[in-house]
Enzyme design. Structure first.
Site, short mmCIF file in Angstrom:
data_model
loop_
_atom_site.label_atom_id
_atom_site.label_comp_id
_atom_site.label_asym_id
_atom_site.label_seq_id
_atom_site.Cartn_x
_atom_site.Cartn_y
_atom_site.Cartn_z
N TYR A 36 4.46 -16.42 -41.02
CA TYR A 36 5.66 -16.45 -41.87
C TYR A 36 5.31 -16.02 -43.29
O TYR A 36 5.99 -15.19 -43.89
CB TYR A 36 6.25 -17.86 -41.86
CG TYR A 36 7.40 -18.06 -42.81
CD1 TYR A 36 8.62 -17.42 -42.61
CD2 TYR A 36 7.29 -18.90 -43.92
CE1 TYR A 36 9.68 -17.60 -43.48
CE2 TYR A 36 8.33 -19.10 -44.79
CZ TYR A 36 9.53 -18.44 -44.57
OH TYR A 36 10.58 -18.62 -45.45
N1 LIG Z 1 12.67 -23.65 -44.54
C1 LIG Z 1 12.39 -23.61 -45.82
O1 LIG Z 1 12.03 -24.62 -46.44
C2 LIG Z 1 12.53 -22.31 -46.55
C3 LIG Z 1 12.07 -22.29 -47.82
C4 LIG Z 1 12.30 -21.16 -48.54
C5 LIG Z 1 12.94 -20.07 -47.98
N2 LIG Z 1 13.35 -20.04 -46.71
C6 LIG Z 1 14.09 -18.83 -46.26
O2 LIG Z 1 15.48 -19.08 -46.38
C7 LIG Z 1 16.20 -18.17 -45.54
C8 LIG Z 1 17.30 -18.81 -44.73
O3 LIG Z 1 17.21 -20.19 -44.65
P1 LIG Z 1 18.29 -21.01 -43.79
O4 LIG Z 1 17.99 -22.44 -43.98
O5 LIG Z 1 19.67 -20.48 -44.04
O6 LIG Z 1 17.84 -20.58 -42.30
P2 LIG Z 1 18.68 -20.53 -40.96
O7 LIG Z 1 19.79 -21.52 -40.98
O8 LIG Z 1 17.69 -20.61 -39.86
O9 LIG Z 1 19.35 -19.07 -40.99
C9 LIG Z 1 18.67 -17.92 -40.59
C10 LIG Z 1 19.64 -17.04 -39.84
O10 LIG Z 1 18.97 -15.84 -39.43
C11 LIG Z 1 19.51 -15.49 -38.18
N3 LIG Z 1 18.72 -14.61 -37.35
C12 LIG Z 1 17.56 -14.91 -36.68
N4 LIG Z 1 17.21 -13.87 -35.91
C13 LIG Z 1 18.15 -12.91 -36.08
C14 LIG Z 1 18.34 -11.61 -35.53
N5 LIG Z 1 17.49 -11.09 -34.65
N6 LIG Z 1 19.41 -10.90 -35.92
C15 LIG Z 1 20.30 -11.41 -36.82
N7 LIG Z 1 20.19 -12.64 -37.36
C16 LIG Z 1 19.12 -13.38 -36.99
C17 LIG Z 1 19.67 -16.81 -37.47
O11 LIG Z 1 20.55 -16.65 -36.38
P3 LIG Z 1 20.52 -17.68 -35.13
O12 LIG Z 1 21.22 -18.91 -35.65
O13 LIG Z 1 21.28 -16.95 -34.09
O14 LIG Z 1 19.07 -17.92 -34.80
C18 LIG Z 1 20.21 -17.70 -38.58
O15 LIG Z 1 21.61 -17.69 -38.59
C19 LIG Z 1 15.14 -17.50 -44.68
O16 LIG Z 1 14.89 -16.24 -45.25
C20 LIG Z 1 13.91 -18.39 -44.85
O17 LIG Z 1 12.74 -17.64 -44.69
C21 LIG Z 1 13.16 -21.18 -45.99
#
Ligand SMILES: NC(=O)c1ccc[n+]([C@@H]2O[C@H](COP(=O)([O-])OP(=O)(O)OC[C@H]3O[C@@H](n4cnc5c(N)ncnc54)[C@H](OP(=O)(O)O)[C@@H]3O)[C@@H](O)[C@H]2O)c1
Length: 237
Positions: free
Chosen positions: A150
């Site tokens: 990641y």
């Molecule tokens: N977790 C952390 O603490 C953290 C910290 C900093 C930054 N981030 C970043 O924040 C961002 C989003 O966070 P979030 O909480 O909103 O995550 P999330 O709820 O998991 O949203 C990510 C979305 O990406 C979609 N996705 C996955 N594979 C895909 C594909 N092949 N085609 C189109 N869409 C796809 C997912 O769809 P599905 O629902 O269908 O899977 C989901 O709707 C990401 O860039 C992550 O790297 C995370």
């Protein structure tokens, strides 16, 4: 989501904004905020059953799977949905927790690369990417294969975006929480550990689209004490 950003800069300009990852947690909060500001949102999501939620948040549904489709497909889907110019694209998709190294490469890196290429093809010049605090640092192995993949994916995606001619912004939150948005943040470089509500991330992205000071800048964002508009304006210094 609080309405604390309501008094920020210019809300008279109606923009067309593509949100890639519109069914995600940040994606839905961002869609609601952009729609509240009067913008037209093109919500890119990958499963047909997500369309109602994407529409419910205030977007036009654009069905596209970043791993099955191409940049040409995505650009065409956006062009058809916009029926005119598209002002900005926000990349907030991610393979998410529980996914292995392969999907970090195909979604977190590959999806970003595809979105950059689609933006170019669709004539979109403004591009905002969600990253994380520390993504720009050396990805030293931690023993957690998935985390390391990641980190590499986000580091490479951010570096590739910085190298483009696009008007990019990279927003790097800390540990994401589902706390209510406070509309108050801290932004800057090397802010260290901390948490950021997804609602505040959404407000920062929406406000970044209004503030030229954020163009070609990457910055950390944590929950804090300064209004989002004021914090982003401070980046100009
Ligand atoms: N977790 C952390 O603490 C953290 C910290 C900093 C930054 N981030 C970043 O924040 C961002 C989003 O966070 P979030 O909480 O909103 O995550 P999330 O709820 O998991 O949203 C990510 C979305 O990406 C979609 N996705 C996955 N594979 C895909 C594909 N092949 N085609 C189109 N869409 C796809 C997912 O769809 P599905 O629902 O269908 O899977 C989901 O709707 C990401 O860039 C992550 O790297 C995370």
């Amino acid at each position: 989501m609080t309405r604390t950003s309501i008094d920020s800069q210019d809300h008279r300009t109606r923009r067309v904004v593509a949100v890639v990852g519109a069914h995600g947690k940040i994606g839905q909060l961002l869609t609601s905020e952009l729609a509240r500001r009067g913008h037209l949102v093109l919500g890119v999501h990958r499963k047909p059953e997500q369309a109602d939620a994407v529409r419910g948040a205030g977007a036009t549904s654009v069905l596209h799977d970043l791993e099955a489709g191409t940049a040409i497909d995505l650009a065409e889907a956006l062009r058809v949905a916009a029926d005119g110019d598209i002002d900005a694209l926000v990349f907030t998709a991610g393979a998410g927790p529980g996914s292995g190294p392969a999907r970090k490469a195909t979604v977190d890196l590959g999806g970003s690369v595809q979105s950059i290429e689609a933006a170019r093809r669709a004539g979109v010049t403004r591009f905002v990417q969600v990253s994380f605090i520390g993504a720009d640092r050396e990805a030293a192995p931690t023993g957690d294969e998935s985390w390391d993949a990641y980190h590499r994916a986000k580091r490479d995606a951010d570096a590739l975006l910085r190298d483009t001619e696009l008007d990019w912004t990279i927003v790097r939150p800390g540990s994401l929480t589902d706390d209510d948005a406070t509309g108050r943040v801290r932004v800057g470089q090397d802010l260290g550990r901390g948490s950021t509500s997804r609602g505040n991330v959404a407000l920062v992205i929406a406000e970044a689209l209004e503030q030229p000071a954020t163009v070609r800048r990457a910055f950390d964002v944590l929950d804090g004490e300064t209004s989002v508009a004021e914090a982003l304006a401070g980046l100009a210094g």
